[in-house]
Motif scaffolding. Structure first.
Motif, mmCIF file in Angstrom:
data_model
loop_
_atom_site.group_PDB
_atom_site.id
_atom_site.type_symbol
_atom_site.label_atom_id
_atom_site.label_comp_id
_atom_site.label_asym_id
_atom_site.label_seq_id
_atom_site.Cartn_x
_atom_site.Cartn_y
_atom_site.Cartn_z
ATOM 1 N N THR A 6 3.038 19.277 13.791
ATOM 2 C CA THR A 6 3.847 19.865 14.498
ATOM 3 C C THR A 6 4.606 18.601 15.450
ATOM 4 O O THR A 6 5.785 18.397 15.320
ATOM 5 N N ALA A 7 3.705 17.897 16.026
ATOM 6 C CA ALA A 7 4.373 16.618 16.613
ATOM 7 C C ALA A 7 5.118 15.726 15.578
ATOM 8 O O ALA A 7 6.082 14.980 16.046
ATOM 9 N N CYS A 8 4.636 15.657 14.574
ATOM 10 C CA CYS A 8 5.093 14.770 13.555
ATOM 11 C C CYS A 8 6.354 15.202 12.803
ATOM 12 O O CYS A 8 7.089 14.546 12.098
ATOM 13 N N SER A 9 6.748 16.576 12.699
ATOM 14 C CA SER A 9 7.666 17.020 11.847
ATOM 15 C C SER A 9 8.704 17.448 12.896
ATOM 16 O O SER A 9 8.656 17.738 13.802
ATOM 17 N N PRO A 38 8.528 11.262 6.513
ATOM 18 C CA PRO A 38 8.465 9.998 6.797
ATOM 19 C C PRO A 38 7.369 9.920 8.086
ATOM 20 O O PRO A 38 7.563 10.912 8.974
ATOM 21 N N ALA A 39 6.804 9.118 8.439
ATOM 22 C CA ALA A 39 5.858 8.889 9.497
ATOM 23 C C ALA A 39 6.255 7.502 10.030
ATOM 24 O O ALA A 39 6.945 6.847 9.715
ATOM 25 N N LYS A 40 5.966 7.337 11.363
ATOM 26 C CA LYS A 40 5.591 6.102 12.149
ATOM 27 C C LYS A 40 4.812 5.049 11.618
ATOM 28 O O LYS A 40 3.922 5.596 11.222
ATOM 29 N N VAL A 41 5.060 3.708 11.887
ATOM 30 C CA VAL A 41 4.171 2.631 11.411
ATOM 31 C C VAL A 41 2.751 2.990 11.989
ATOM 32 O O VAL A 41 1.700 2.853 11.231
ATOM 33 N N GLU A 42 2.788 3.354 13.147
ATOM 34 C CA GLU A 42 1.350 3.657 13.864
ATOM 35 C C GLU A 42 0.651 4.778 13.482
ATOM 36 O O GLU A 42 -0.647 4.631 13.344
ATOM 37 N N VAL A 43 1.285 5.599 12.640
ATOM 38 C CA VAL A 43 0.789 6.955 12.085
ATOM 39 C C VAL A 43 -0.130 6.345 10.681
ATOM 40 O O VAL A 43 -1.105 6.808 10.317
ATOM 41 N N ILE A 44 1.012 5.807 10.081
ATOM 42 C CA ILE A 44 0.526 5.340 8.852
ATOM 43 C C ILE A 44 -0.806 4.363 8.934
ATOM 44 O O ILE A 44 -1.720 4.394 8.239
ATOM 45 N N LEU A 47 -3.721 6.057 9.627
ATOM 46 C CA LEU A 47 -4.214 6.844 8.186
ATOM 47 C C LEU A 47 -5.134 5.721 7.314
ATOM 48 O O LEU A 47 -5.648 6.021 6.565
ATOM 49 N N THR A 48 -4.807 4.731 7.595
ATOM 50 C CA THR A 48 -5.200 3.540 6.717
ATOM 51 C C THR A 48 -6.400 2.938 7.381
ATOM 52 O O THR A 48 -7.090 1.803 6.879
ATOM 53 N N GLY A 49 -6.749 3.089 8.688
ATOM 54 C CA GLY A 49 -7.858 2.524 9.470
ATOM 55 C C GLY A 49 -7.602 1.372 10.427
ATOM 56 O O GLY A 49 -8.575 0.336 10.599
ATOM 57 N N CYS A 50 -6.241 1.130 10.550
ATOM 58 C CA CYS A 50 -6.149 0.002 11.186
ATOM 59 C C CYS A 50 -5.037 0.277 12.472
ATOM 60 O O CYS A 50 -4.466 1.186 12.560
ATOM 61 N N THR A 51 -5.002 -0.722 13.355
ATOM 62 C CA THR A 51 -3.835 -0.584 14.291
ATOM 63 C C THR A 51 -2.928 -1.520 14.038
ATOM 64 O O THR A 51 -3.167 -2.725 14.143
ATOM 65 N N ALA A 52 -1.584 -1.137 13.783
ATOM 66 C CA ALA A 52 -0.654 -2.486 13.401
ATOM 67 C C ALA A 52 -0.179 -3.140 14.512
ATOM 68 O O ALA A 52 0.026 -2.593 15.610
ATOM 69 N N LYS A 53 0.142 -4.239 14.307
ATOM 70 C CA LYS A 53 0.872 -5.114 15.263
ATOM 71 C C LYS A 53 2.483 -5.220 14.736
ATOM 72 O O LYS A 53 2.698 -5.497 13.648
ATOM 73 N N ILE A 54 3.307 -4.230 15.391
ATOM 74 C CA ILE A 54 4.860 -4.258 15.329
ATOM 75 C C ILE A 54 5.100 -5.776 15.223
ATOM 76 O O ILE A 54 5.110 -6.488 16.290
ATOM 77 N N LEU A 74 1.182 -4.991 5.064
ATOM 78 C CA LEU A 74 2.363 -4.514 5.704
ATOM 79 C C LEU A 74 2.681 -3.138 5.620
ATOM 80 O O LEU A 74 2.660 -2.611 4.555
ATOM 81 N N ILE A 75 3.070 -2.632 6.436
ATOM 82 C CA ILE A 75 3.651 -1.105 6.727
ATOM 83 C C ILE A 75 5.197 -1.149 7.346
ATOM 84 O O ILE A 75 5.386 -1.728 8.303
ATOM 85 N N THR A 76 6.087 -0.753 6.334
ATOM 86 C CA THR A 76 7.432 -0.673 6.906
ATOM 87 C C THR A 76 8.137 0.735 6.772
ATOM 88 O O THR A 76 7.727 1.394 5.730
ATOM 89 N N THR A 77 8.752 1.125 7.764
ATOM 90 C CA THR A 77 9.228 2.401 7.942
ATOM 91 C C THR A 77 10.778 2.253 8.049
ATOM 92 O O THR A 77 11.275 1.278 8.652
#
Length: 139
Positions: A6-9, A38-44, A47-54, A74-77
């Motif tokens: 619900t928070a993501c939709s 679509p999800a945020k960079v941080e959510v993706i 789910l891949t097991g990392c903490t992204a640095k923007i 890289l994760i791009t949204t």
């Protein structure tokens, strides 16, 4: 799980789907992901097991980099699908494979993309490269 979904939709259709109510639109997501992109960079990234640095936070896209023992990726949204398509057109010059979802792209080694697909969903796309070609041969 319901709280996360619900928070993501953002639409009533997504909320209805989370409650098990049939909706007019059918969205395919990876079973393990439990969210509809679509999800945020941080959510993706999570789910891949990392903490992204923007590294890019612009109107047209957000991009984060993940550093793992296996590899960096890289994760791009994108705020709109048209920005994603423009980005993919530009990336086609470099070639390679990308995991592509609804308003997001993951750029990684092919073996990692295959590993991410069960948890993220999306489609692995092979983009063409525009490198030097062989010179024509005389017949």
């Amino acid at each position: 799980m319901l709280t996360f979904t619900t928070a993501c939709s953002g639409s009533e259709e997504d909320i209805g789907a989370a409650k098990g109510t049939p909706t007019a639109a059918t969205v395919t997501a990876a079973p393990a992901a439990g969210v509809v992109a679509p999800a945020k960079v941080e959510v993706i990234a999570g789910l891949t097991g990392c903490t992204a640095k923007i590294r890019i936070d612009a109107d047209e896209l957000r991009q984060g980099v993940c550093h793992t023992q296996e590899a960096d990726y890289l994760i791009t949204t994108f705020p709109e699908e048209r920005y994603k398509e423009s980005w993919l057109e530009a990336a086609a010059l470099y070639g390679g494979q990308y995991l592509v979802g609804s308003r997001w792209v993951v750029s990684a080694q092919p073996k990692m993309l295959s590993g991410f697909r069960p948890s993220l969903g999306g489609t692995i796309r092979q983009l063409g490269g525009a490198g030097p070609s062989a010179a024509p041969t005389a017949s």
